[in-house]
Design an enzyme around this catalytic site. Structure first.
Site, PDB file in Angstrom:
ATOM      1  N   GLU A 148      49.569  45.780  53.794  1.00 11.61           N
ATOM      2  CA  GLU A 148      50.472  44.640  54.527  1.00 11.61           C
ATOM      3  C   GLU A 148      51.660  45.168  55.108  1.00 11.61           C
ATOM      4  OE1 GLU A 148      50.789  42.002  51.055  1.00 11.61           O
ATOM      5  OE2 GLU A 148      48.985  40.904  51.656  1.00 11.61           O
ATOM      6  N   GLU A 306      42.002  40.373  51.159  1.00 11.50           N
ATOM      7  CA  GLU A 306      42.336  39.951  49.577  1.00 11.50           C
ATOM      8  C   GLU A 306      42.586  38.480  49.885  1.00 11.50           C
ATOM      9  OE1 GLU A 306      46.464  41.462  48.756  1.00 11.50           O
ATOM     10  OE2 GLU A 306      46.129  43.468  49.441  1.00 11.50           O
TER      11      GLU A 306
HETATM   12  C1  GAL Z   1      49.515  41.391  48.346  1.00 11.19           C
HETATM   13  C2  GAL Z   1      49.510  42.835  48.200  1.00 11.19           C
HETATM   14  C3  GAL Z   1      48.658  43.018  46.967  1.00 11.19           C
HETATM   15  C4  GAL Z   1      49.147  42.271  45.647  1.00 11.19           C
HETATM   16  C5  GAL Z   1      48.883  40.753  45.992  1.00 11.19           C
HETATM   17  C6  GAL Z   1      49.301  39.694  45.045  1.00 11.19           C
HETATM   18  O1  GAL Z   1      50.397  40.873  49.182  1.00 11.19           O
HETATM   19  O2  GAL Z   1      48.711  43.411  49.268  1.00 11.19           O
HETATM   20  O3  GAL Z   1      49.020  44.487  46.627  1.00 11.19           O
HETATM   21  O4  GAL Z   1      50.264  42.343  45.515  1.00 11.19           O
HETATM   22  O5  GAL Z   1      49.538  40.418  47.335  1.00 11.19           O
HETATM   23  O6  GAL Z   1      48.931  38.578  45.354  1.00 11.19           O
END
Ligand code: GAL
Length: 665
Positions: A148, A306
């Site tokens: 990110e 994610e």
């Molecule tokens: C994303 C990040 C992850 C984790 C996740 C939690 O922004 O890539 O490592 O922190 O959020 O929602």
């Protein structure tokens, strides 16, 4: 990712947070859930390189071999997202500095200056070691650079960044007079007589120069991109055949990178998405984010890298998902072109700042409804292998831009209530309600495939991009342009002669003055619509008024207009309609262009809250993904074979409340 041959399903796997005994249990549960891919090593730098240039790869060897042995593909991170304590201790100059001059401390994550050569040299050395060690690993499916980019360290105002910013500006403008003109430095005694006087837009006693701020955003996005490229190029040298990605955050919570300039730098677009917990219709924003991701992929497939099985931990009130919601969310992404559904993270952490973040394996373990739903999702995704690589069908283009977002939401504007992303979302929502699929496109992208072009609040636009829209309308499309569009050029200079500047000729109106409304003030239109936030004084210059304000600052003034332009027409909306009324206006535009919803209507409106998207597979088969977000069973006008239930469906059959169908039609 087509080589995977199946949908990607899995998530961030952080076994280093757990004793080795847990690892065997992880593999057992992954097999049970039908996991196909895992992301490993994202935050592992401090363990992989515990001291400078001294490596400990043994544990990661075992993790990768274990995953590969279980038939699980590996998305291997370069592990450079967060510098280890030895690095920030030895080189505190890599820590980022905020606009007020505060140097941030280590102790969180991503504490590094994007322009730091020192950080880059250390990161690139680790990437080289990673690629040397794992480039031939048979389980390696994908490289995952950093994590990110822009989360936490998008903007650094330190002296190193200041020098890099000046270098970037010299490249952009060449001569100092060009910069002075672009930044409008005749204003407030800001004229520069030497490059060395130029700084990032550090905290000043009054509002800073808006073009300086805009250029600093462009520079900052480019600085991170340069870092991404440096890591990627190492990987490409070692493993030219392994695709490289980095996970984007094209969604409501992140506007700091200009992803249009990043998109062509990755081999596959991957995106992260988290629901806005306070929003009851958060699944519509999810759909927009997914469509933006597909836009970044140039219409090709992409991958949801994610999302969450249930609640996150970083919003003020973290709402847990209802039964079935994770499946619906996942299927929305798949419907809109994702070849899989990945999560953060595999096992909920015991310690650390994210211990209350949901995971595929919750704290309560496998005997939980979450894990049962995870297993069901694994089975569903396995059944959807025929959709891998299938293209999404859309009829409508929505022009979206990060630079327009930055310019629109800048300070010292007519109102704080006209936010770019939410304005885009409102127009997008109207299409979602109409059951129509939208392609999100960059300004200037060809529009020949579209009969409808939506241009919500495109505040900053170049003449060239405005011309592409006008030419498409002249050739027969219907456009809808909403207020505060076309106002400024790429330097954030107002176009003179009346708003909406770049679109004035196209929409056939001249706006003399903005009349933003007071908080909670509403106005009515003579077609019964209600509107808020914004009104303006519109003079017709070839357009006809479709609706007028009846009250507010400009009673009797045009509020909605329509102008013929060549073979097509251009609608202009001079206010912010309440959602049901905006839905009505967008429906008129769609009807005028003959755009039909994905599910045929057969005289009856598509049921509200039912989402349907079509994907066309490489072999020509057509799949309709239908998601019922309502609490009622709804009859559907679709015939075919449902891949999820492995049964035939006929028009009129009901889709249960909260359920999903993927019908080969
Ligand atoms: C994303 C990040 C992850 C984790 C996740 C939690 O922004 O890539 O490592 O922190 O959020 O929602």
């Amino acid at each position: 990712m087509r080589n995977l041959g199946r949908m990607a399903f899995g998530g961030d796997y952080n076994p280093e947070q757990w004793p080795r005994e847990t690892w065997a249990d992880d593999l057992r549960l992954m097999r049970r859930a039908g996991v196909t891919m895992m992301t490993v090593g994202v935050f592992s730098w401090a363990l992989l390189e515990p001291r400078e240039d001294d490596y400990d790869f043994g544990w990661l060897d075992d993790v990768l071999d274990g995953l590969h042995g279980a038939g699980i593909a590996i998305d291997l991170a370069t592990a450079t997202a967060s510098p280890p304590p030895w690095l920030t201790t030895a080189h505190p100059e890599i820590l980022p500095v905020t606009a007020d001059g505060t140097r941030l401390w280590p102790g969180g994550r991503q504490s590094w200056c994007p322009s730091s050569d020192v950080f880059r040299a250390h990161a690139v050395r680790l990437v080289d070691r990673m690629a040397t060690r794992y480039g031939d690993h048979p389980g390696l499916a994908l490289w995952h650079v950093g994590n990110e980019f822009g989360a936490h360290n998008a903007h650094c105002y330190c002296d190193v960044s200041a020098a890099a910013f000046r270098g970037w500006l010299r490249e952009r403008y060449g001569r100092l007079t060009a910069l002075n003109d672009a930044w409008g430095t005749a204003f407030w005694s800001q004229r520069y007589s030497d490059w060395e006087q130029i700084l990032p837009p550090r905290q000043a006693p009054a509002i800073g120069n808006p073009t300086q701020a805009l250029d600093f955003r462009r520079f900052s996005s480019d600085a991170l991109l340069a870092h991404y490229r440096a890591e990627r190029d190492v990987l490409r040298r070692h493993t030219p055949d392994v695709p490289v990605t980095t996970n984007f955050m094209a969604m409501w919570a992140q506007k700091d990178l200009d992803y249009w300039s990043w998109a062509s730098e990755v081999d596959i677009v991957t995106n992260d998405h988290y629901l806005r917990a306070g929003d009851e219709d958060a699944h519509v924003e999810l759909a927009l984010s997914a469509d933006i991701s597909r836009g970044l992929a140039g219409g090709d497939t992409w991958l949801l890298m994610e999302h969450s099985t249930s609640a996150v931990n970083w919003q003020p009130r973290n709402v847990a998902k209802q039964p079935g919601e994770m499946l619906r969310n996942s299927m929305q992404h798949v419907a809109r072109g994702s070849d899989g559904a990945m999560f953060f993270q595999w096992r909920a952490s015991r310690a650390g700042a994210e211990k209350y973040h949901s995971a595929l394996v919750p704290h309560a373990g496998e005997d939980t409804s979450t894990f049962r739903e995870v297993c069901d999702l694994g089975a569903a995704l396995a059944a959807l292998a025929p959709l891998v690589g299938a293209a999404v069908q859309a009829d409508v283009a929505l022009v979206f831009d990060w630079q327009a977002w930055w310019a629109c939401d800048a300070p010292a504007h007519p109102t704080v209530d006209l936010g770019y992303y939410d304005t885009v979302l409102a127009v997008y929502t109207a299409c979602w309600h109409a059951g129509v699929t939208v392609d999100v496109v960059a300004p200037g992208a060809p529009l020949t495939d579209y009969d409808v072009v939506l241009v919500p609040t495109l505040h900053l636009v170049t003449d060239d991009a405005a011309t592409v829209i006008a030419e498409r309308v002249a050739a027969g499309a219907t456009a809808l342009i909403t207020c505060f569009s076309g106002i400024v050029d790429e330097h954030d200079h107002v176009r003179l002669g009346g708003y909406p500047g770049a679109f004035r000729e196209l929409v056939g109106v001249v706006v003399e003055e903005f009349h933003p409304l007071r908080r909670a003030e509403a106005v009515t239109l003579d077609d019964g619509s209600r509107a808020r936030v914004w009104t303006e004084r519109v003079r017709l210059r070839g357009a006809e008024a479709v609706a007028h304000f009846t009250d507010g600052p400009v009673p009797q003034g045009p509020a909605v207009t329509r102008a013929g332009h060549g073979e097509g027409s251009a609608w202009y909306l001079a206010t912010q309609l309440d959602q049901p009324h905006l839905d009505g206006l967008v429906q008129r535009v769609l009807d005028e262009a003959g755009v039909q919803p994905v599910l045929p209507r057969d005289g009856t409106a598509p049921p509200a809250g039912v989402e349907a998207v079509r994907r066309v597979a490489l072999d020509g088969s057509v799949y309709c993904v239908v998601i019922n977000h309502t609490e009622q069973a709804v009859p559907l006008n679709v015939d075919g074979h449902d891949l999820l239930r492995e049964e035939d469906v006929r028009a009129g059959d009901a889709l249960a409340a909260g359920a999903v169908m993927v019908v080969r039609t």
